[in-house]
Design an enzyme around this catalytic site. Structure first.
Site, short mmCIF file in Angstrom:
data_model
loop_
_atom_site.label_atom_id
_atom_site.label_comp_id
_atom_site.label_asym_id
_atom_site.label_seq_id
_atom_site.Cartn_x
_atom_site.Cartn_y
_atom_site.Cartn_z
N ASP A 175 10.82 -0.44 1.91
CA ASP A 175 9.32 -0.25 1.55
C ASP A 175 9.24 0.71 0.23
O ASP A 175 8.12 1.58 0.28
CB ASP A 175 8.41 0.01 2.32
CG ASP A 175 8.45 -1.14 3.50
OD1 ASP A 175 9.16 -2.16 3.34
OD2 ASP A 175 7.43 -1.24 4.61
N HIS A 198 -4.01 -10.18 6.28
CA HIS A 198 -3.22 -9.69 7.19
C HIS A 198 -3.97 -8.75 8.45
O HIS A 198 -4.85 -8.02 7.99
CB HIS A 198 -2.13 -8.63 6.60
CG HIS A 198 -1.00 -8.45 7.40
ND1 HIS A 198 -0.88 -7.10 8.19
CD2 HIS A 198 -0.04 -9.16 8.15
CE1 HIS A 198 0.26 -6.87 8.79
NE2 HIS A 198 0.68 -8.23 8.68
N ASP A 245 7.18 -4.47 2.08
CA ASP A 245 6.30 -4.95 2.96
C ASP A 245 5.41 -5.89 2.28
O ASP A 245 5.12 -5.86 1.02
CB ASP A 245 5.26 -3.64 3.23
CG ASP A 245 4.39 -3.60 4.52
OD1 ASP A 245 4.85 -4.04 5.40
OD2 ASP A 245 3.39 -2.88 4.54
N HIS A 290 -2.75 -2.94 1.73
CA HIS A 290 -1.57 -2.43 0.96
C HIS A 290 -0.64 -3.51 0.70
O HIS A 290 -0.61 -4.53 1.63
CB HIS A 290 -1.21 -1.35 1.57
CG HIS A 290 -0.41 -1.45 2.96
ND1 HIS A 290 -1.48 -1.73 3.99
CD2 HIS A 290 0.75 -1.90 3.33
CE1 HIS A 290 -0.78 -1.77 5.07
NE2 HIS A 290 0.73 -2.19 4.73
N HIS A 296 2.35 -8.52 2.63
CA HIS A 296 1.33 -9.07 3.49
C HIS A 296 0.49 -10.17 2.86
O HIS A 296 0.16 -9.84 1.68
CB HIS A 296 0.60 -7.95 3.82
CG HIS A 296 1.06 -6.96 4.50
ND1 HIS A 296 1.70 -7.05 5.95
CD2 HIS A 296 1.07 -5.42 4.51
CE1 HIS A 296 2.36 -5.94 6.32
NE2 HIS A 296 1.77 -4.75 5.64
N GLU A 312 1.50 -6.98 13.28
CA GLU A 312 2.04 -5.87 12.41
C GLU A 312 3.29 -6.00 12.57
O GLU A 312 4.04 -6.50 13.55
CB GLU A 312 1.26 -4.51 12.98
CG GLU A 312 1.89 -3.40 12.20
CD GLU A 312 1.59 -3.33 10.80
OE1 GLU A 312 2.16 -3.92 10.03
OE2 GLU A 312 0.55 -2.35 10.48
N CYS A 345 7.86 2.50 9.16
CA CYS A 345 8.76 1.58 8.97
C CYS A 345 10.35 2.07 8.94
O CYS A 345 11.02 1.28 9.33
CB CYS A 345 8.44 0.64 7.73
SG CYS A 345 6.81 -0.12 7.78
N SER A 364 -3.32 -6.15 9.78
CA SER A 364 -3.24 -4.61 9.79
C SER A 364 -4.39 -3.88 8.92
O SER A 364 -4.50 -2.71 8.98
CB SER A 364 -1.87 -4.30 9.46
OG SER A 364 -1.64 -4.40 8.01
N LYS A 379 8.77 -8.33 4.67
CA LYS A 379 8.39 -8.13 6.11
C LYS A 379 6.66 -8.09 6.42
O LYS A 379 6.13 -7.91 5.02
CB LYS A 379 8.87 -6.86 6.75
CG LYS A 379 8.74 -5.52 5.62
CD LYS A 379 9.37 -4.49 6.29
CE LYS A 379 8.69 -3.60 7.15
NZ LYS A 379 7.37 -3.03 6.59
N ALA A 432 7.63 4.30 5.40
CA ALA A 432 7.46 5.85 5.63
C ALA A 432 8.22 6.20 6.64
O ALA A 432 8.52 5.27 7.65
CB ALA A 432 6.14 5.56 6.00
#
Ligand code: VGL
Ligand code: ZN
Length: 232
Positions: free
Chosen positions: A14, A61, A55, A105, A57, A137, A178, A63, A130, A174
């Site tokens: 990511d 999403h 990442d 994000h 999304h 999530e 992740c 999250s 992902k 991070a």
């Protein structure tokens, strides 16, 4: 190498604009600064496979705090970073987990979801997406944490296995989300997993020492770039 058939892969998690200062919506302090170190790793001839994850999304999403309370949803607005939510397995109402809500994000095909340009992206053999299922999530690059039954699988385990990989080195963003979940799932999938400490930064830097202990308890090795493990 003593072991026969040892085949390491590099997982770069990511490294996207939204996780990096100055403009990322979920910027991790100092996140961009690890790119040169990751490029040095990417240039090493030792990896059987070099994989970037994104990442990725959809706009709806689960999250994103903005997809919960507040207009057009009932109830008060939810605060990214501060409020949590509980996600239930769409196939099994008795399985659920609670995690943090985030700002919008890494929405698919937006500039924030791009890999940062300073990364040597031409070196990647694969890019794994992902967090593509709006209902769950997914911090880990392998799958979401719901298991009974599994909801979303990126295909990463199959990709590594098909390439004969035995060990993964994990870097990126991070560290406390992740990177950590990816390394722990790698162990679960039967790979040796090493996190290269200088190659990651965390959303909450103060949580990193505890994260390291928990990762080690789960069988992940935390190494420094100068450690023998990386040089050989
Ligand atoms: C991540 C929060 C939300 C990560 C992804 O890449 O660590 N963190 N989505
Ligand atoms: Zn995300």
């Amino acid at each position: 190498m003593a072991e026969s058939g040892f085949r390491p892969a590099l997982l770069v998690v990511d490294m996207q604009e939204d996780f990096c200062p100055p403009n990322g919506s979920l910027a991790v302090a100092d996140g961009r600064s690890i790119a040169p170190l990751i490029n040095r790793l990417l240039a090493l001839p030792i990896f059987a496979l070099k994989v970037a994850t994104k990442d990725w999304h959809p706009p709806d999403h689960i999250s994103f705090a903005s997809n919960h309370g507040g207009h057009p949803y009932p109830g008060p607005a939810k605060r990214p970073f501060l409020d949590t939510h509980t996600i239930t397995n769409p196939h099994n109402p008795s399985e659920s987990y609670t995690t943090r809500l985030w700002p919008v994000h890494c929405v698919q095909d937006t500039p924030g979801a791009e890999l940062i340009p300073e990364l040597d992206a031409a070196r990647f053999d694969h890019v794994v997406h992902k967090g593509t299922d709006p209902r769950v999530e997914m911090y880990s690059a392998f799958y979401d944490p719901l298991r009974e039954p599994r909801v979303s699988d990126s295909g990463l385990a199959a990709l590594l296995r098909d390439a004969g990989v035995t060990r993964v080195y994990v870097v990126g963003l991070a560290g406390d989300y992740c990177v950590r979940c990816t390394a722990e799932d790698a162990v679960r999938e039967g790979f040796e997993a090493y996190v290269i400490e200088e190659g990651t930064r965390s959303v909450d830097p103060g949580s990193w020492e505890g994260c390291k202990r928990e990762m080690e308890a789960a069988g992940v090795k935390i190494v420094g770039l100068e450690d023998e493990e990386v040089k050989r």
